[in-house]
Design an enzyme around this catalytic site. Structure first.
Site, short mmCIF file in Angstrom:
data_model
loop_
_atom_site.label_atom_id
_atom_site.label_comp_id
_atom_site.label_asym_id
_atom_site.label_seq_id
_atom_site.Cartn_x
_atom_site.Cartn_y
_atom_site.Cartn_z
N PHE A 1 -6.09 -6.21 -2.68
CA PHE A 1 -5.04 -5.22 -2.91
C PHE A 1 -4.29 -5.06 -1.60
CE2 PHE A 1 -3.39 -1.03 -2.10
CZ PHE A 1 -2.74 -0.67 -3.27
N GLU A 2 -2.98 -5.24 -1.65
CA GLU A 2 -2.16 -4.94 -0.47
C GLU A 2 -0.79 -4.54 -0.98
OE1 GLU A 2 -3.00 -7.66 3.51
OE2 GLU A 2 -1.95 -8.61 1.88
N ILE A 3 -0.27 -3.45 -0.43
CA ILE A 3 1.15 -3.15 -0.62
C ILE A 3 1.69 -3.06 0.80
CG2 ILE A 3 2.87 -1.50 -1.43
CD1 ILE A 3 0.90 -0.63 -3.60
N HIS B 1 -5.51 -10.39 8.69
CA HIS B 1 -4.47 -9.36 8.51
C HIS B 1 -4.88 -8.04 9.18
CE1 HIS B 1 -2.25 -10.90 4.63
NE2 HIS B 1 -2.31 -11.81 5.57
N TYR C 1 1.82 -1.00 6.00
CA TYR C 1 0.62 -1.62 5.43
C TYR C 1 -0.15 -0.60 4.60
CZ TYR C 1 -3.34 -4.69 4.88
OH TYR C 1 -4.30 -5.49 4.32
#
Ligand SMILES: Nc1nc2c(ncn2[C@@H]2O[C@H](COP(=O)(O)OP(=O)(O)O)[C@@H](O)[C@H]2O)c(=O)[nH]1
Ligand SMILES: *[C@@H]1O[C@H](CO)[C@@H](O)[C@H](O)[C@H]1NC(C)=O
Ligand SMILES: [Mg+2]
Length: 379
Positions: free
Chosen positions: A290-292, A327, A228
């Site tokens: 924003f999430e990678i 999340h 995450y």
């Protein structure tokens, strides 16, 4: 505390809002303990190579789901951009894609997956696909992914929206926003267009990406066993999640056979989300615009059970639970600290908030003003 650099009074509003967050980050994410805050790429030259591998670290965490097949560091990663967007946001998403292409993807050619609760127009598809030489794919969501489940009492939901509007809670009256948050919490990773991927980077319209990225962030994630990645953390409006934390505690009580797979609390980010060992939620969350991240986290049986449990209470509709707290709480319980990564090197703006890396080596790579950096106080 002595490495605290307090920003000038001129940004008092933002700084005060951030103070609480900062304090919790300082106290509850010990910097020497969480590799994500100790971003190796900010200490070395990010151009040369991705940060060193953390593979092989001792772990008390036994994943129930099958681990990814073995790989070599240079093997391709099955990854994509995922974009939930409306036709009318074409200009905003075009701006985002131009920046992502210029900063990163012209070198790496990861595909873009566009999702919508409505049909994309031909104009939307033509324009977005003309901005990249990478693959672009377009999907529509069905009623399961974007719609009221049968167990929701829609009059009660409508009544509660009105009550929340009186409290001036952002998006209080919006039904679509609730569908969006539920979709991002429980469904995007199950959309058939994502089946062939293991990692994703979530993009939104009208955001800015400020820094050149000369390494493959997805390979970095995989090769270092990161699950995450974030770059801004925030406090949620309490009025959107009044019963979320109690529901999390109920889940822990009712489903011990799931919780037993999770790392012990000292190894997780439990203390990122609670200041009093679980008595209450401190409202901290990673900003999910924003999430990678690894899709495997959300596709795991543990997360799906957790999501279903939350969903059954109706909190996405009766309250306005955001995908960010959902999340963040889930990841903070299910993942080990070292599976998080703070993408310090990805300068980013969403609405009024910017992450801009402050270290001098980024001035030649980034076009943002480090004085505007949101995380300034914790560096
Ligand atoms: N297709 C579609 N996308 C939506 C809808 N509502 C929000 N989104 C998308 O979901 C993301 C988050 O919405 P946004 O309005 O930016 O919410 P905020 O960032 O929380 O203020 C963005 O990528 C939006 O384009 C909707 O009703 N339909
Ligand atoms: C649905 O909610 C309304 C408003 O709170 C309530 O009057 C009604 O009894 C509920 N219906 C059901 C089937 O529970
Ligand atoms: Mg947004």
């Amino acid at each position: 505390m002595n490495n605290w650099r307090v920003a000038g009074k001129q940004r008092l509003l933002i700084v005060v809002a951030l103070g609480l967050l900062t304090i919790s980050l300082l106290f509850f994410l010990p910097v020497n303990n969480i590799s994500s805050l100790n971003n190796p790429s900010s200490q070395h030259d990010v151009d040369v190579s991705p940060p060193p591998s953390t593979a092989g670290k001792e772990s008390t965490y036994e994943p129930v789901d099958a681990p990814l097949a073995s790989f070599e560091d240079d093997d391709p990663v099955r990854a994509c951009f995922v974009i939930l967007v409306r036709n009318r946001e074409l200009d905003g998403i075009s701006s985002t894609i131009r920046q992502i292409e210029a900063r990163f993807n012209k070198k790496f050619q990861y595909p873009y997956i566009f999702l919508n609760d409505d049909e994309f127009t031909q104009d939307f598809k033509d324009t977005t696909s003309s901005l990249t030489t990478a693959d672009t794919r377009y999907g529509k969501l069905d009623d399961q992914m974007w719609g009221y489940p049968s167990f929701i009492n829609q009059s009660l939901a409508a009544h509660n929206r009105e009550e929340m509007a009186k409290l001036n809670i952002p998006y209080a009256e919006s039904e679509s926003y609730r569908h969006m948050c539920r979709f991002q919490s429980g469904f995007f990773f199950r959309h058939p267009l994502l089946d062939e991927f293991d990692y994703y980077w979530r993009l939104e319209p009208d955001v800015d990406y400020y820094c050149d990225l000369n390494y493959d962030v997805f390979k970095f994630m995989r090769n270092n066993n990161k699950k995450y990645g974030f770059n801004i953390a925030f406090r949620e409006f309490g009025g959107t999640v009044p019963s979320l934390w109690q529901t999390v505690l109920d889940f822990q009580r009712d489903r011990p056979e799931v919780v037993q797979h999770w790392p012990v609390r000292e190894d997780s980010l439990w203390r990122f989300v609670t200041d009093n060992d679980g008595e209450s939620y401190n409202l901290c969350h990673f900003w999910t615009n924003f999430e990678i991240a690894s899709l495997e986290v959300w596709r795991s049986n543990d997360y799906l059970k957790f999501f279903n449990y939350l969903d059954q209470t109706g909190g996405f509709f009766y309250e306005r639970w955001g995908d960010a707290p959902v999340h963040s709480i889930a990841a903070s319980m299910m993942l080990r600290k070292d599976e998080f990564h703070f993408f310090n090197d990805i300068g980013y703006r969403h609405t009024a908030y910017t992450h801009c890396p402050v270290e001098p080596e980024f001035r030649s790579k980034c076009s943002c003003d480090p004085e505007k950096n949101f995380g300034k106080m914790i560096i």
